[in-house]
Design a protein around this motif. Structure first.
Motif, short mmCIF file in Angstrom:
data_model
loop_
_atom_site.label_atom_id
_atom_site.label_comp_id
_atom_site.label_asym_id
_atom_site.label_seq_id
_atom_site.Cartn_x
_atom_site.Cartn_y
_atom_site.Cartn_z
N ALA A 13 0.85 -1.20 0.00
CA ALA A 13 0.00 0.00 0.00
C ALA A 13 0.88 1.24 0.00
CB ALA A 13 -0.93 0.00 1.21
N HIS A 14 0.25 2.39 -0.26
CA HIS A 14 0.96 3.66 -0.26
C HIS A 14 1.36 4.03 1.17
CE1 HIS A 14 1.96 7.86 -1.06
NE2 HIS A 14 1.96 7.55 -2.36
N ARG A 15 2.52 4.64 1.32
CA ARG A 15 3.03 4.95 2.65
C ARG A 15 2.16 5.95 3.40
NH1 ARG A 15 9.34 6.09 2.94
NH2 ARG A 15 8.68 6.40 5.11
N GLU A 16 1.40 6.77 2.66
CA GLU A 16 0.52 7.72 3.34
C GLU A 16 -0.56 7.01 4.15
OE1 GLU A 16 -1.09 10.44 0.56
OE2 GLU A 16 0.80 11.54 0.26
N GLU A 17 -0.87 5.77 3.77
CA GLU A 17 -1.91 5.02 4.47
C GLU A 17 -1.34 4.02 5.47
OE1 GLU A 17 -5.96 4.70 2.07
OE2 GLU A 17 -4.44 3.33 1.30
N GLN A 18 -0.04 4.07 5.72
CA GLN A 18 0.58 3.07 6.60
C GLN A 18 -0.02 3.11 8.00
OE1 GLN A 18 4.85 2.67 6.41
NE2 GLN A 18 5.01 2.19 8.59
N GLY A 19 -0.09 4.29 8.60
CA GLY A 19 -0.64 4.38 9.95
C GLY A 19 -2.09 3.96 10.00
N GLN A 20 -2.85 4.37 8.98
CA GLN A 20 -4.27 4.02 8.95
C GLN A 20 -4.47 2.51 8.81
OE1 GLN A 20 -6.39 6.06 5.84
NE2 GLN A 20 -8.25 4.82 6.07
N ILE A 21 -3.69 1.87 7.95
CA ILE A 21 -3.84 0.43 7.74
C ILE A 21 -3.39 -0.35 8.97
CG2 ILE A 21 -2.93 -1.52 6.41
CD1 ILE A 21 -3.01 0.29 3.94
N LEU A 22 -2.28 0.07 9.59
CA LEU A 22 -1.86 -0.61 10.82
C LEU A 22 -2.91 -0.46 11.91
CD1 LEU A 22 1.96 0.26 10.97
CD2 LEU A 22 0.92 -1.96 10.51
N ALA A 294 7.72 5.33 -1.88
CA ALA A 294 6.30 5.71 -1.90
C ALA A 294 5.38 4.66 -1.30
CB ALA A 294 5.85 5.98 -3.34
N ALA A 295 5.85 3.44 -1.07
CA ALA A 295 4.96 2.36 -0.63
C ALA A 295 5.57 1.62 0.55
CB ALA A 295 4.71 1.39 -1.78
N PHE A 296 4.73 0.86 1.21
CA PHE A 296 5.21 -0.02 2.26
C PHE A 296 4.65 -1.42 2.01
CE2 PHE A 296 1.04 0.84 3.97
CZ PHE A 296 0.70 -0.28 4.72
N TYR A 297 5.34 -2.41 2.58
CA TYR A 297 5.01 -3.81 2.31
C TYR A 297 5.05 -4.58 3.63
CZ TYR A 297 5.87 -8.66 0.80
OH TYR A 297 5.81 -10.02 0.63
N LEU A 298 4.06 -5.44 3.84
CA LEU A 298 4.05 -6.27 5.05
C LEU A 298 3.64 -7.68 4.71
CD1 LEU A 298 0.95 -6.98 6.23
CD2 LEU A 298 1.01 -4.56 6.84
N GLU A 299 4.08 -8.60 5.55
CA GLU A 299 3.67 -10.00 5.46
C GLU A 299 3.08 -10.40 6.81
OE1 GLU A 299 6.79 -12.58 4.25
OE2 GLU A 299 7.16 -11.53 2.35
N GLY A 300 2.19 -11.36 6.77
CA GLY A 300 1.58 -11.81 8.02
C GLY A 300 0.82 -13.10 7.83
N TRP A 301 0.24 -13.53 8.92
CA TRP A 301 -0.55 -14.76 8.94
C TRP A 301 -1.94 -14.44 9.48
CZ3 TRP A 301 1.45 -18.93 6.65
CH2 TRP A 301 2.85 -19.03 6.51
N VAL A 302 -2.94 -15.03 8.85
CA VAL A 302 -4.32 -14.82 9.27
C VAL A 302 -5.04 -16.15 9.27
CG1 VAL A 302 -5.05 -14.29 6.90
CG2 VAL A 302 -6.43 -13.52 8.83
N PRO A 303 -5.86 -16.45 10.28
CA PRO A 303 -6.67 -17.67 10.23
C PRO A 303 -7.62 -17.62 9.04
CG PRO A 303 -6.64 -16.71 12.45
CD PRO A 303 -6.02 -15.71 11.53
N ASP A 319 -7.63 2.80 0.59
CA ASP A 319 -7.82 3.01 -0.85
C ASP A 319 -6.75 2.36 -1.70
OD1 ASP A 319 -10.09 4.56 -0.34
OD2 ASP A 319 -8.87 6.38 -0.06
N THR A 320 -5.54 2.21 -1.16
CA THR A 320 -4.42 1.76 -2.00
C THR A 320 -3.93 0.36 -1.65
OG1 THR A 320 -2.79 2.72 -0.49
CG2 THR A 320 -3.65 4.15 -2.22
N ALA A 321 -4.57 -0.30 -0.68
CA ALA A 321 -4.07 -1.61 -0.22
C ALA A 321 -4.32 -2.69 -1.26
CB ALA A 321 -4.72 -1.98 1.10
N VAL A 322 -3.28 -3.46 -1.55
CA VAL A 322 -3.38 -4.63 -2.43
C VAL A 322 -3.02 -5.85 -1.59
CG1 VAL A 322 -2.53 -5.77 -4.49
CG2 VAL A 322 -2.78 -3.28 -4.45
N LEU A 323 -3.93 -6.79 -1.48
CA LEU A 323 -3.76 -7.95 -0.61
C LEU A 323 -3.62 -9.21 -1.45
CD1 LEU A 323 -3.80 -8.83 2.43
CD2 LEU A 323 -6.21 -9.38 2.10
N LEU A 324 -2.57 -9.98 -1.17
CA LEU A 324 -2.35 -11.26 -1.82
C LEU A 324 -2.36 -12.35 -0.77
CD1 LEU A 324 -1.57 -12.86 -4.41
CD2 LEU A 324 0.82 -12.45 -3.82
#
Length: 650
Positions: A13-22, A294-303, A319-324
């Motif tokens: 996602a875009h770095r401007e949304e990092q705090g919001q997404i976290l 301009a972007a940030f990337y995270l990995e994680g685990w979800v049930p 608005d900018t999050a792309v989830l794989l």
């Protein structure tokens, strides 16, 4: 199986949304963040991005959090919040609504002012305490000189004479006086006070005798006392110091009253502490991420069951999050989340205290639960104790907001109480022998050998069951011969040994034991390449029979704890019966019976839980359970002091 399926999620996602997404992920509480640098794909990714770092806001947050923690500790030190017996184990949090939480968080200036007031009061209290110590020590120092009625400023030397206040050890007084009378006849010696350790005195002598006096004082270990900053008599100085102490105590009382007024801020501090801690956690979560310009990337685990909620939350709030979403790779370790249903959920706390299953393991909770239920009931085996335990656990679960392991432990005690009722009916335990109702099966106090046999039978069944689970795992993993050679050989050998000691089973038992021993000798060294080592390893494997014997013998603790519960209860009843015969005796009897049975209930419940858990961990789990997994730890809102109710009360 109760191990929840896990999905790996990759988010860009875009770095401007990092705090919001976290913040969204933290509020959702269903994603465990993984450090991208530990990802198998990091070698490819690090050429495109760099590890993220916590923002500059972390340091101010830590400072504010430390200040609020300091204020909470300060208030707790002077006006502690007392917890009842149950809260000592389960904890207690303040319940507030979402709107109250928002209102408290917005009062940052009020928090700052209250923190400053707490800091000021604490610093002054410390100063007062230090001054009180100095005054008390000063009074203690002056008190032995209180009989000296001369103003201290007048006790001074002149050009012709030397005047000193001094102290000599009690055992040196005689020698000092003798030496002064022989070598310094013109000196004046006045005893001020003395105790068993030392003597205080006033000494005046001519200047010309100073060398002699110094030699005498040195020989007698005399030390000079000096009070240069005191005017007036010692008594006047003590009185003035006591007045100062009184003034300090009055000031301290006024400050304590001021601190008591600050107690109205404790609730605010508690809410703000949890808010700051979660904000800090959100900022520090950046350590797990990677970023570009301009972007940030995270990995994680979800049930897997929570994946739909995660997707919907991101679609709605970002608005900018792309989830794989991916499945775990071959051999990739993922966090373990247990999710048992119904009564089995209560027994999950036993597994979680031992450890999490590995990714190759199965959840032992539903396999262990029936044995724990039976063993706990045998250990406690009293209808009345079980009824009290289940009732208390039920009330705790209804009256207290418990979650996680606390909730599971209370539910475990509820089921343990039901098991105790069942076995109490079978074995005739009703507050020991207080209520004369006979057993439906047998009384262990009358027939302990029968109880010992029952304990061993329970142990054999559970040990065999554990071996069977491992055989199933081998077959499921495509290793049927391992199941036959390892578990099958031991089944045959151990069953043969058991039949040898049973009436009428000697012949069958002998050949079964021989057959099992041959299977073990010929197969247990199959991993060795050298034929001699293969044979020796097989022969030495038979020594493991002592381990199985030890496992089964460990179940004799069921007999011991069952008898202990009954014997203590009967002893309490006997002592109570000895007090009957009068009104006072009846009252004492009731007190003794109540106190004794409550004590027995507590100690027997604790023993039943501890020793039953030990049987699962050591005698059962080691047959099939590997453990070593990492428990699922989602990135979520965690609170220490408050519970925020999302819905308003009706």
């Amino acid at each position: 199986m109760p191990i929840v399926e896990m999905k790996k999620v990759l988010l860009l996602a875009h770095r401007e949304e990092q705090g919001q997404i976290l913040g969204l992920l933290q509020k959702l509480g269903s994603v465990e963040l993984a450090n991208v640098q530990s990802s198998p794909d990091w070698e490819e990714l690090k050429s495109l991005m760099e590890p993220d770092q916590p923002t500059e806001q972390v340091s101010p947050l830590e400072t504010r959090l430390g200040e609020v923690r300091y204020c909470l500790d300060f208030l707790q030190r002077h006006f502690p919040v007392k917890k009842n017996f149950v809260q000592q184990f389960t904890g207690s949090k303040l319940s507030i609504t979402r709107q109250e939480y928002i209102n408290h968080v917005g009062r940052c200036q009020e928090v700052a002012d209250a923190c400053a007031a707490c800091r000021e009061a604490d610093e002054r209290l410390v100063q007062i305490r230090n001054e009180e110590v100095r005054c008390t020590n000063f009074i203690d120092e002056l008190h032995p000189w209180s009989s000296l009625d001369l103003p201290l400023e007048e006790i001074r030397s002149t050009g012709w004479t030397r005047t000193m206040l001094a102290v000599v050890p009690a055992e040196g007084l005689g020698g000092l006086q003798e030496a002064l009378s022989e070598k310094a006849e013109d000196s004046f010696f006045k005893l001020v006070s003395q105790n068993k350790d030392q003597v205080l005195f006033l000494l005046i002598y001519p200047r010309e005798d100073e060398p002699v006096i110094e030699e005498i004082c040195q020989s007698a270990a005399v030390s000079e006392a000096s009070f240069p900053r005191i005017s007036g008599t010692v008594g006047e100085a003590i009185a003035a110091t006591r007045q100062r102490l009184q003034a300090l105590q009055e000031e301290k009382a006024a400050l304590k009253a001021r601190v008591e007024e600050l107690l109205v801020n404790r609730r605010l501090f508690m809410v703000y502490y949890d808010y700051l801690q979660n904000e800090l956690n959100k900022r520090e979560a950046a350590e797990n991420l990677a970023r570009t310009e301009a972007a940030f990337y995270l990995e994680g685990w979800v049930p897997a069951p929570a994946l739909a909620d995660l997707t919907a939350t991101l679609e709605e709030g970002a608005d900018t999050a792309v989830l794989l979403v991916q499945d775990p790779g071959p051999g990739e370790e993922f966090p373990i989340l247990l999710q048992n249903q119904g009564p089995t959920d209560a027994f999950e706390v036993v597994t979680r205290l031992y450890g999490s299953p590995s990714t190759r393991d199965l959840d032992p909770t539903p396999l262990m639960a029936p044995f724990f239920f039976v063993s706990f009931g045998i250990c406690l085996s009293d209808v009345c104790y079980g009824a009290l335990l289940s009732t208390m656990a039920f009330l705790m679960s209804r009256k207290m907001k418990l979650a996680g392991m606390g909730r599971q432990l209370v539910n475990l005690l509820f089921w343990g109480g039901l098991s105790a009722i069942l076995f109490g009916v079978l074995m005739g335990g009703w507050f020991g022998d207080l209520i004369p109702i006979g057993p439906l099966w047998f009384n262990p106090l009358d027939d302990p050998m029968r109880m010992l046999i029952v304990s061993f039978v329970v142990g054999i069944i559970q040990v065999y069951f554990g071996m069977g689970i491992q055989a199933f795992r081998n077959i499921k993993a495509g290793r049927p011969w391992d199941a036959f050679f390892d578990q099958g050989g031991w089944y045959l050998f151990l069953t043969g040994l058991i039949l040898l000691i049973l009436p009428g089973g000697g012949a069958i038992g002998k050949w079964a034991a021989i057959a099992g021993a041959l299977v073990l000798i010929l197969t247990q060294g199959r991993s060795q390449e050298n034929p001699v080592r293969k044979l020796l390893s097989g022969i030495l494997s038979l020594y493991d029979v002592t381990g199985f014997l030890s496992d089964v013998l460990s179940y004799s603790r069921l007999l011991a704890l069952c008898l202990a519960t009954g014997v203590i209860a009967s002893a309490v009843n006997t002592m109570g019966g000895m007090l009957a015969g009068s009104i006072v005796g009846a009252v004492l009897m009731v007190i003794l019976l109540a106190g004794g049975h409550i004590f027995n209930l507590v100690i027997s419940t604790l023993s039943s839980y501890v020793h039953t858990s030990r049987l699962q961990y050591i005698e059962f789990f080691n047959k099939f359970f590997e453990g070593g997994g990492k428990a699922f730890q989602p990135f979520q809102i965690k609170t220490k002091f408050v519970d925020v109710e999302e819905k308003e009360a009706c």
